[in-house]
Structures are given as C-alpha cells and as structure tokens.
Design an enzyme around this catalytic site. Sequence first.
Site, PDB file in Angstrom:
ATOM      1  N   GLN A 150      86.350  22.071  38.642  1.00  0.00           N
ATOM      2  CA  GLN A 150      85.582  21.078  37.875  1.00  0.00           C
ATOM      3  C   GLN A 150      85.457  21.487  36.402  1.00  0.00           C
ATOM      4  O   GLN A 150      85.684  20.677  35.511  1.00  0.00           O
ATOM      5  CB  GLN A 150      84.176  20.913  38.483  1.00  0.00           C
ATOM      6  CG  GLN A 150      83.409  19.747  37.880  1.00  0.00           C
ATOM      7  CD  GLN A 150      81.918  19.760  38.184  1.00  0.00           C
ATOM      8  OE1 GLN A 150      81.383  20.718  38.746  1.00  0.00           O
ATOM      9  NE2 GLN A 150      81.242  18.685  37.826  1.00  0.00           N
ATOM     10  N   ILE A 177      94.865  29.115  42.549  1.00  0.00           N
ATOM     11  CA  ILE A 177      95.612  29.294  43.804  1.00  0.00           C
ATOM     12  C   ILE A 177      96.202  27.968  44.286  1.00  0.00           C
ATOM     13  O   ILE A 177      96.822  27.908  45.335  1.00  0.00           O
ATOM     14  CB  ILE A 177      94.727  29.909  44.919  1.00  0.00           C
ATOM     15  CG1 ILE A 177      93.393  29.153  45.032  1.00  0.00           C
ATOM     16  CG2 ILE A 177      94.475  31.387  44.642  1.00  0.00           C
ATOM     17  CD1 ILE A 177      92.577  29.538  46.245  1.00  0.00           C
ATOM     18  N   ARG A 178      95.947  26.897  43.541  1.00  0.00           N
ATOM     19  CA  ARG A 178      96.486  25.572  43.884  1.00  0.00           C
ATOM     20  C   ARG A 178      96.826  24.853  42.592  1.00  0.00           C
ATOM     21  O   ARG A 178      96.337  25.225  41.527  1.00  0.00           O
ATOM     22  CB  ARG A 178      95.447  24.763  44.659  1.00  0.00           C
ATOM     23  CG  ARG A 178      94.170  24.611  43.832  1.00  0.00           C
ATOM     24  CD  ARG A 178      93.121  23.757  44.497  1.00  0.00           C
ATOM     25  NE  ARG A 178      91.885  23.777  43.728  1.00  0.00           N
ATOM     26  CZ  ARG A 178      91.241  22.707  43.293  1.00  0.00           C
ATOM     27  NH1 ARG A 178      91.682  21.508  43.554  1.00  0.00           N
ATOM     28  NH2 ARG A 178      90.124  22.811  42.603  1.00  0.00           N
ATOM     29  N   TYR A 194      75.374  32.952  46.969  1.00  0.00           N
ATOM     30  CA  TYR A 194      75.912  32.642  45.638  1.00  0.00           C
ATOM     31  C   TYR A 194      75.024  33.249  44.545  1.00  0.00           C
ATOM     32  O   TYR A 194      75.506  33.901  43.619  1.00  0.00           O
ATOM     33  CB  TYR A 194      75.975  31.128  45.514  1.00  0.00           C
ATOM     34  CG  TYR A 194      76.441  30.569  44.200  1.00  0.00           C
ATOM     35  CD1 TYR A 194      77.754  30.703  43.792  1.00  0.00           C
ATOM     36  CD2 TYR A 194      75.563  29.848  43.383  1.00  0.00           C
ATOM     37  CE1 TYR A 194      78.197  30.143  42.588  1.00  0.00           C
ATOM     38  CE2 TYR A 194      75.995  29.276  42.196  1.00  0.00           C
ATOM     39  CZ  TYR A 194      77.314  29.432  41.798  1.00  0.00           C
ATOM     40  OH  TYR A 194      77.741  28.867  40.622  1.00  0.00           O
TER      41      TYR A 194
HETATM   42  N1  LIG Z   1      80.027  23.210  38.459  1.00  0.00           N
HETATM   43  C1  LIG Z   1      78.784  23.608  38.296  1.00  0.00           C
HETATM   44  O1  LIG Z   1      77.860  22.794  38.328  1.00  0.00           O
HETATM   45  C2  LIG Z   1      78.484  25.069  38.034  1.00  0.00           C
HETATM   46  C3  LIG Z   1      77.155  25.435  37.737  1.00  0.00           C
HETATM   47  C4  LIG Z   1      76.880  26.791  37.509  1.00  0.00           C
HETATM   48  C5  LIG Z   1      77.898  27.737  37.507  1.00  0.00           C
HETATM   49  N2  LIG Z   1      79.190  27.351  37.785  1.00  0.00           N
HETATM   50  C6  LIG Z   1      80.222  28.399  37.795  1.00  0.00           C
HETATM   51  O2  LIG Z   1      81.323  28.033  36.982  1.00  0.00           O
HETATM   52  C7  LIG Z   1      82.546  28.524  37.549  1.00  0.00           C
HETATM   53  C8  LIG Z   1      83.520  27.357  37.780  1.00  0.00           C
HETATM   54  O3  LIG Z   1      82.878  26.417  38.614  1.00  0.00           O
HETATM   55  P1  LIG Z   1      83.567  25.045  39.055  1.00  0.00           P
HETATM   56  O4  LIG Z   1      82.465  24.101  39.316  1.00  0.00           O
HETATM   57  O5  LIG Z   1      84.637  24.686  38.135  1.00  0.00           O
HETATM   58  O6  LIG Z   1      84.165  25.500  40.464  1.00  0.00           O
HETATM   59  P2  LIG Z   1      85.307  24.775  41.333  1.00  0.00           P
HETATM   60  O7  LIG Z   1      85.043  25.131  42.757  1.00  0.00           O
HETATM   61  O8  LIG Z   1      85.424  23.347  40.950  1.00  0.00           O
HETATM   62  O9  LIG Z   1      86.622  25.538  40.820  1.00  0.00           O
HETATM   63  C9  LIG Z   1      86.902  26.876  41.150  1.00  0.00           C
HETATM   64  C10 LIG Z   1      88.413  27.034  41.137  1.00  0.00           C
HETATM   65  O10 LIG Z   1      88.729  28.380  41.480  1.00  0.00           O
HETATM   66  C11 LIG Z   1      89.911  28.369  42.284  1.00  0.00           C
HETATM   67  N3  LIG Z   1      89.992  29.603  43.075  1.00  0.00           N
HETATM   68  C12 LIG Z   1      89.414  29.884  44.260  1.00  0.00           C
HETATM   69  N4  LIG Z   1      89.770  31.108  44.672  1.00  0.00           N
HETATM   70  C13 LIG Z   1      90.599  31.617  43.723  1.00  0.00           C
HETATM   71  C14 LIG Z   1      91.290  32.853  43.592  1.00  0.00           C
HETATM   72  N5  LIG Z   1      91.225  33.804  44.529  1.00  0.00           N
HETATM   73  N6  LIG Z   1      92.065  33.045  42.496  1.00  0.00           N
HETATM   74  C15 LIG Z   1      92.154  32.069  41.537  1.00  0.00           C
HETATM   75  N7  LIG Z   1      91.521  30.875  41.613  1.00  0.00           N
HETATM   76  C16 LIG Z   1      90.745  30.672  42.705  1.00  0.00           C
HETATM   77  C17 LIG Z   1      89.754  27.125  43.142  1.00  0.00           C
HETATM   78  O11 LIG Z   1      91.013  26.708  43.661  1.00  0.00           O
HETATM   79  C18 LIG Z   1      89.149  26.135  42.149  1.00  0.00           C
HETATM   80  O12 LIG Z   1      90.136  25.362  41.500  1.00  0.00           O
HETATM   81  C19 LIG Z   1      82.137  29.263  38.827  1.00  0.00           C
HETATM   82  O13 LIG Z   1      81.946  30.628  38.544  1.00  0.00           O
HETATM   83  C20 LIG Z   1      80.810  28.641  39.170  1.00  0.00           C
HETATM   84  O14 LIG Z   1      80.027  29.510  39.918  1.00  0.00           O
HETATM   85  C21 LIG Z   1      79.495  26.056  38.054  1.00  0.00           C
END
Ligand SMILES: NC(=O)c1ccc[n+]([C@@H]2O[C@H](COP(=O)([O-])OP(=O)(O)OC[C@H]3O[C@@H](n4cnc5c(N)ncnc54)[C@H](O)[C@@H]3O)[C@@H](O)[C@H]2O)c1
Length: 314
Positions: free
Chosen positions: A13, A36-37, A143
């Site tokens: 996201q 990874i995708r 988390y």
């Molecule tokens: N979206 C939110 O509201 C939010 C809020 C607070 C913090 N965060 C933090 O921001 C960061 C990104 O969040 P997001 O919402 O984009 O998450 P998301 O789940 O949408 O994206 C995470 C991505 O990481 C990839 N991934 C998973 N395992 C992997 C690996 N081993 N190697 C490489 N890539 C891998 C997944 O395929 C995915 O595309 C995270 O650390 C999350 O904790 C997000």
Amino acid sequence: MQKYILIIGACGQIGTELTLALRQMHGGAHVIASDIREGSENLMETGPFEILDATDYDALEEVIAYYEINEVYLMAAMLSATAEKFPMRAWNLNMNTLFNVLNLAKDKKIDKVFWPSSIAVFGPNTPENSTPQNTIMEPTTVYGISKQSGERWCNYYHNKYGVDVRSIRYPGLISWKTMPGGGTTDYAVEIYHKALSEQKYTCFLEADTELPMMFMDDAIRATLELMNTEPENIKIRSSYNLAAMSFNPAQIAEIIKKYIKDFEISYEPDFRQAIADTWPNSIDDSQAQNDWGWKPKFDLEKTTEEMLNNLATN
Ligand SMILES: NC(=O)c1ccc[n+]([C@@H]2O[C@H](COP(=O)([O-])OP(=O)(O)OC[C@H]3O[C@@H](n4cnc5c(N)ncnc54)[C@H](O)[C@@H]3O)[C@@H](O)[C@H]2O)c1
C-alpha cells in the site's frame, strides 16, 4: 555522487506510492523497486524491479551492490491483523528484515535507511488522547511488540554505530491506488470502495472507535521530508509521532453520506476491535513539527473528496 534508492516491499500500500513519488523526483532508473511479488502496472513499467526476499541477507546484499544503492526504504512487514494469526512469521519477517538493513548500514554498504513504525507501539496503558512522543509504551499485539523492538534497535544502531536511520510512527493510512495489506485501520479504505459499489458497508470496528489516520499523500510527503532534512534536525532516532486527523467509523460514514445520500453503515466488530481498543485516539506530533517542519494538508473532508473522486474515475 549519483543517488540510487532501493524500496523493499515496494508493491504494498505505501511502497507503491512511495516508489512512484521517488521516481518522479530522481528519475525511474535511480529507484529500484523490490518485493516477493510483482506489483501494479505503473510500478512495474516506470523503473527497475527485482524479486527480492529481504529476509535473505545475501540476496539483499547482492542487489545493493549491483545497483550501487545508497538509500533503502524498508516497507516489508506483516501488519497488525495478519500478525495476530501468524505470530512467529510476523516476528521473523519484521525483525530479520530490519536487522539485515541495519547491518548493511553499519558496514557502510548503504548510507541512509527509512523504516516505518506505527501507532501500534502504544498500548492500553498509554494516555489515549494526544498521545505524547515519549510516554508509556506497553504494546499487547505481536505487530506492536515488533515495532517497539524495531524502534529500540534503530535508536541503538544510531547511537552505537552512527547509522543514519529515520522513522515515522504512521497512523492508519488511507489511499486509493493500492489496497491495504491486513491492518486494523483497513476499514477506512474499504468503506469508500463499498460506498461506491454497494452504497453500504459492514464495519469490523464499532461506531465510536476513534483512531488516528492520514491520507497517503501526506504520509509520502512526510516520509520524503524526513529523509531530506539535514541530520542535525533529527532529534529522535527511534521514531517520530505523526498526525493529521482522528475520527471514528460513524463520523466517516456521515461525511460519505454527504456525497452518497443512500449510503448505510452497519457494525459487526471482530477480533480487530480488541487491537483498536489498545491504540490511541489521537497523537501529539509537535516534535515532528518543531524538528523538521511537519504539517498535514488533508483532513477527513478533503480525504473523502479525493478518495471518492479517484475511485470513481480510476
Ligand atoms: N498501511 C498502514 O496503514 C501502515 C500504518 C503504520 C505502519 N505501516 C508500516 O508501513 C510499512 C508498509 O506498510 P504497507 O501498508 O505498505 O504494507 P503492505 O502489506 O501493503 O505491503 C508490504 C509489502 O511487503 C512485501 N513483503 C512481504 N514479505 C516480504 C519479504 N520477505 N521481502 C520483501 N518484501 C516482502 C509484501 O509482498 C507487500 O507488498 C510496514 O512496515 C507497516 O508496518 C503501515
């Protein structure tokens, strides 16, 4: 020196929009997306992409050496709701990817790191309104525990090894380009999709569950502002509180009704309610304002307008 940037977890996201914004700033060839995708078409077509599992240190080191990367944005993680289902997998992913990146920075193979934390670092004993930068932090979710530990390690690597690591405690993020990846605030994106497609939405949180939220454009701008500020401005090397707006499901539904008159919301709270109940209602981000000039641009009204307009036309 030419700057080359690696985004890990670029298809998620936040990663998708961050990659596109960085490619606009530095040119596509300078911003390497990895995951990874595979990701969305605009991500795959605007610059280099590598399939990379960031828990694999050797593979990560190889990509960094090949592209002569100086800066890494580590966006891979397992989010709050999914992590409750797979605690050990979440811990391994969230911690090992961070150690891999911090160790590469410690060994001077990269110069600068961005790693996001979350409002999940707070817990039931934290003051819930205007939660201060420095306060009681006793997270009760897998988390939240991983994010709090990550913050301590970032601070440690900065103090002990001089690693230039920068971090923000993101609130729940609202975006239209990519769907959220398994968090507790996902309802605030789903609700707009369902409002347009079905004029109704069943919310997995209760009507009065207030949480801190932010529109994605603000989150990306904050990330880039923090990464581009001079190091001496950065007083916090664990993670910065960041805020834009706070609301509950009943309030977002009311605003949506201004645009979609027949919209109806109902409530069926599930296991995510217990997670949300331990998180703050609102955040005090005065330290980010003072240190590097943070200021949000999107409130709930403006976010709703952007979400409905873009989802209707894209
Ligand atoms: N979206 C939110 O509201 C939010 C809020 C607070 C913090 N965060 C933090 O921001 C960061 C990104 O969040 P997001 O919402 O984009 O998450 P998301 O789940 O949408 O994206 C995470 C991505 O990481 C990839 N991934 C998973 N395992 C992997 C690996 N081993 N190697 C490489 N890539 C891998 C997944 O395929 C995915 O595309 C995270 O650390 C999350 O904790 C997000």
